[in-house]
Motif scaffolding. Sequence first.
Motif, PDB file in Angstrom:
ATOM      1  N   ILE A  43      -0.920  74.564 -17.638  1.00 43.09           N
ATOM      2  CA  ILE A  43      -1.203  74.475 -16.197  1.00 43.09           C
ATOM      3  C   ILE A  43      -0.815  73.091 -15.677  1.00 43.09           C
ATOM      4  CG2 ILE A  43      -3.034  74.457 -14.462  1.00 43.09           C
ATOM      5  CD1 ILE A  43      -4.494  76.555 -16.206  1.00 43.09           C
ATOM      6  N   SER A  44      -1.160  72.047 -16.449  1.00 48.14           N
ATOM      7  CA  SER A  44      -0.826  70.675 -16.050  1.00 48.14           C
ATOM      8  C   SER A  44       0.684  70.467 -16.030  1.00 48.14           C
ATOM      9  CB  SER A  44      -1.463  69.671 -17.014  1.00 48.14           C
ATOM     10  OG  SER A  44      -2.866  69.843 -17.051  1.00 48.14           O
ATOM     11  N   ALA A  45       1.398  71.086 -16.982  1.00 46.12           N
ATOM     12  CA  ALA A  45       2.857  70.911 -17.080  1.00 46.12           C
ATOM     13  C   ALA A  45       3.586  71.479 -15.870  1.00 46.12           C
ATOM     14  CB  ALA A  45       3.372  71.555 -18.361  1.00 46.12           C
ATOM     15  N   THR A  46       2.933  72.432 -15.175  1.00 39.48           N
ATOM     16  CA  THR A  46       3.585  72.996 -13.979  1.00 39.48           C
ATOM     17  C   THR A  46       3.700  71.958 -12.859  1.00 39.48           C
ATOM     18  OG1 THR A  46       1.445  73.787 -13.127  1.00 39.48           O
ATOM     19  CG2 THR A  46       2.736  75.330 -14.472  1.00 39.48           C
ATOM     20  N   LEU A  47       2.958  70.858 -12.999  1.00 39.24           N
ATOM     21  CA  LEU A  47       3.054  69.796 -11.984  1.00 39.24           C
ATOM     22  C   LEU A  47       4.360  69.023 -12.079  1.00 39.24           C
ATOM     23  CD1 LEU A  47      -0.548  68.313 -12.364  1.00 39.24           C
ATOM     24  CD2 LEU A  47       0.270  69.812 -10.533  1.00 39.24           C
ATOM     25  N   LEU A  48       4.977  69.026 -13.259  1.00 38.15           N
ATOM     26  CA  LEU A  48       6.190  68.215 -13.461  1.00 38.15           C
ATOM     27  C   LEU A  48       7.325  68.595 -12.512  1.00 38.15           C
ATOM     28  CD1 LEU A  48       6.158  67.904 -17.360  1.00 38.15           C
ATOM     29  CD2 LEU A  48       5.534  66.168 -15.670  1.00 38.15           C
ATOM     30  N   PRO A  49       7.640  69.918 -12.323  1.00 34.77           N
ATOM     31  CA  PRO A  49       8.688  70.258 -11.356  1.00 34.77           C
ATOM     32  C   PRO A  49       8.362  69.806  -9.937  1.00 34.77           C
ATOM     33  CG  PRO A  49       8.198  72.142 -12.767  1.00 34.77           C
ATOM     34  CD  PRO A  49       7.144  71.122 -13.024  1.00 34.77           C
ATOM     35  N   VAL A  50       7.063  69.897  -9.568  1.00 31.80           N
ATOM     36  CA  VAL A  50       6.654  69.474  -8.232  1.00 31.80           C
ATOM     37  C   VAL A  50       6.902  67.965  -8.063  1.00 31.80           C
ATOM     38  CG1 VAL A  50       4.732  69.312  -6.601  1.00 31.80           C
ATOM     39  CG2 VAL A  50       4.914  71.285  -8.141  1.00 31.80           C
ATOM     40  N   ILE A  51       6.550  67.209  -9.104  1.00 30.35           N
ATOM     41  CA  ILE A  51       6.781  65.763  -9.086  1.00 30.35           C
ATOM     42  C   ILE A  51       8.274  65.456  -8.953  1.00 30.35           C
ATOM     43  CG2 ILE A  51       6.655  63.662 -10.493  1.00 30.35           C
ATOM     44  CD1 ILE A  51       4.044  64.870 -11.694  1.00 30.35           C
ATOM     45  N   ALA A  52       9.090  66.200  -9.714  1.00 34.94           N
ATOM     46  CA  ALA A  52      10.541  65.989  -9.672  1.00 34.94           C
ATOM     47  C   ALA A  52      11.107  66.281  -8.287  1.00 34.94           C
ATOM     48  CB  ALA A  52      11.219  66.874 -10.717  1.00 34.94           C
ATOM     49  N   ILE A  53      10.620  67.362  -7.650  1.00 39.82           N
ATOM     50  CA  ILE A  53      11.104  67.726  -6.308  1.00 39.82           C
ATOM     51  C   ILE A  53      10.764  66.635  -5.298  1.00 39.82           C
ATOM     52  CG2 ILE A  53      10.756  69.335  -4.388  1.00 39.82           C
ATOM     53  CD1 ILE A  53      10.390  71.552  -6.557  1.00 39.82           C
ATOM     54  N   ILE A  54       9.536  66.116  -5.365  1.00 42.65           N
ATOM     55  CA  ILE A  54       9.118  65.049  -4.447  1.00 42.65           C
ATOM     56  C   ILE A  54       9.996  63.811  -4.640  1.00 42.65           C
ATOM     57  CG2 ILE A  54       7.263  63.419  -3.882  1.00 42.65           C
ATOM     58  CD1 ILE A  54       5.283  65.666  -4.524  1.00 42.65           C
ATOM     59  N   ALA A  55      10.264  63.458  -5.898  1.00 44.42           N
ATOM     60  CA  ALA A  55      11.087  62.283  -6.197  1.00 44.42           C
ATOM     61  C   ALA A  55      12.497  62.442  -5.650  1.00 44.42           C
ATOM     62  CB  ALA A  55      11.128  62.043  -7.703  1.00 44.42           C
TER      63      ALA A  55
END
Length: 600
Positions: free
Chosen positions: A175-187
């Motif tokens: 569940i926590s790992a799903t945050l990584l794509p969101v972080i990448a998109i924001i960056a």
Amino acid sequence: MSGSYQTTPAERKAAFRHIVAYAKPHLGTFLLVFGCSLVAILADLLQPYLVKIAIDDHLMGGKADAKLLWMIGATYAGLALLSLLFTYWQNNLLQRIGQSIVAKLRKDLFRHIQSLSMSFFDRFPIGSLVTHESSDTESISQFFTQVLLSLIRDGMTLIFILIFMFKLDVKLALISATLLPVIAIIAVVFRSWLRQTYQAARTQLSRMIAFLAENLAGMSLIQAFNQEEEQFKQFEARNQRYWKANVKEIRSNVLFNRSFDILGNVSVALLTWIGGMAVFHRELEFGVLYAFINYIRQFFQPINAITQQWNTMQSATVSMDRLWRIFSTKPEVVDPEPEQAVDPKLEDVRGAIAYRGVEFGYLEGTRVINRLDLSIRPGEMIGIVGVTGAGKSSLMSLLCRFYDVTAGAIEIDGIDVRRIPQAKLHRMIGLVQQEPYLYSGSIIDNVRMFDERYTRGQVIEACRFVGADPLIRRLKDGYDTLLSERGSGLSAGERQLLSFARIVLLEPRILILDEATANLDSFTEQLVQHALQVVSAGRTTLVIAHRLSTVMHADRIIVMKHGDIVEQGTHAELIEQGGYYKELYEHAKGGHGLEELQTG
């Protein structure tokens, strides 16, 4: 080469490779930094895991063994101390690397700027160069000491947090790992915007500094023409543009960083709810949830740390681009290849000069000198006159090889100046300009140009030779008097006499005086004229003058107009011809008085 210059992706890569190459000699120290970071990170991340063991295996499990709890507490304290020590060593090592890199970078940049041709300085503002040498090199230092540290430490922290999270509970970790794509998109979304806003702010800063440097240098003129208010308005406009660019940059960074804060808080709330429900249904141990919440909070700390360095990263990237533009600029005037070079002995130089079919223009498609031919005998004194823009100073700049001819050749003793190494050529030619430049330092050091091969006695003898000794000895500290920038505190004549003393000391075979008496009163001009006669004896001397009195007694006077030699001869011969020189003479006599023209 303005501040709005845009680099291509290929140029950015080249700039990055060039700057990062400065880190190669410190590779071993970087490995030590990596090792220290690894120990410090593991010491930090093991602490929540120890608390999880204490909760699940001892407190919640009914094994409340005080001795084991004391051991866990002592281990926790030991890990905290270990983290502190290795973080300290890591920071010290990295700071040493960063300062070593930026020191060498500044030295190489200054050396490279010194090697560039005069045409570079014609189009590049001095204020911008000051910014590059100070501010941009400091930004690159921050890249190695802050950005690189964050990438190493915070990057490894993220990896190890994920490892610990998957070890604790795979479901919550996924569940926590799903945050990584969101972080990448924001960056990705913010990256281009952040770069643009930062570059815009840096551009406005560079322009403001260039304007400030220009105004401070010309403050006497500004005050003389009562331009303070107008210049203040222009500065205020530039300052306002810089302020707006800064506000825009700060706004973009705040939005970027707060996006991660919101994402982090939402994630903690979500995992607390999911994990709490699992604990409630006895699907998850409470210690695991405690450790997991700690790790998820720590998970966003390195991300926040990396994003906080984004501004510094942008600063360093822009600085790399700007420095690369300078480093990639090649001198237009270069030394000859070894097989073509001619290296005459200074004592053998006679000083014969020949301009053979010389053509020259500062810009492509323009011409300042038109196919000019001129021969000058060794030891001859040549006066060069003409109105502003006639090409007088260009003729001298070409002889000194500040620029290269577009066509034709200039020879000294039959040798093309392009075949003489520049260091040797500049020892052969002495240049005295309208505004002699004096550096911060003593009179002794200014005369010998900080070259300690010349003794104090030689400097004093040179000053006596040109008549500067009585003036210097009247000063409080004599030859040890410390001069401020440009020699403020000395009169124009005193500064000029010091520049003549330099010539005597350095003993060039050819002497060029470029408007050397233009800013002097009649009395001071007589002192300088006497010094000129002393210094020019036995040397080929070229005198550029607006005051015809300076060149009336020259062996030959060259009259220039629109890049051509239109007349030449002695003063008497040119007056007798009744041409362009006589017209200049009559104009000067009418405008300035005959007594000035008869001074000599």
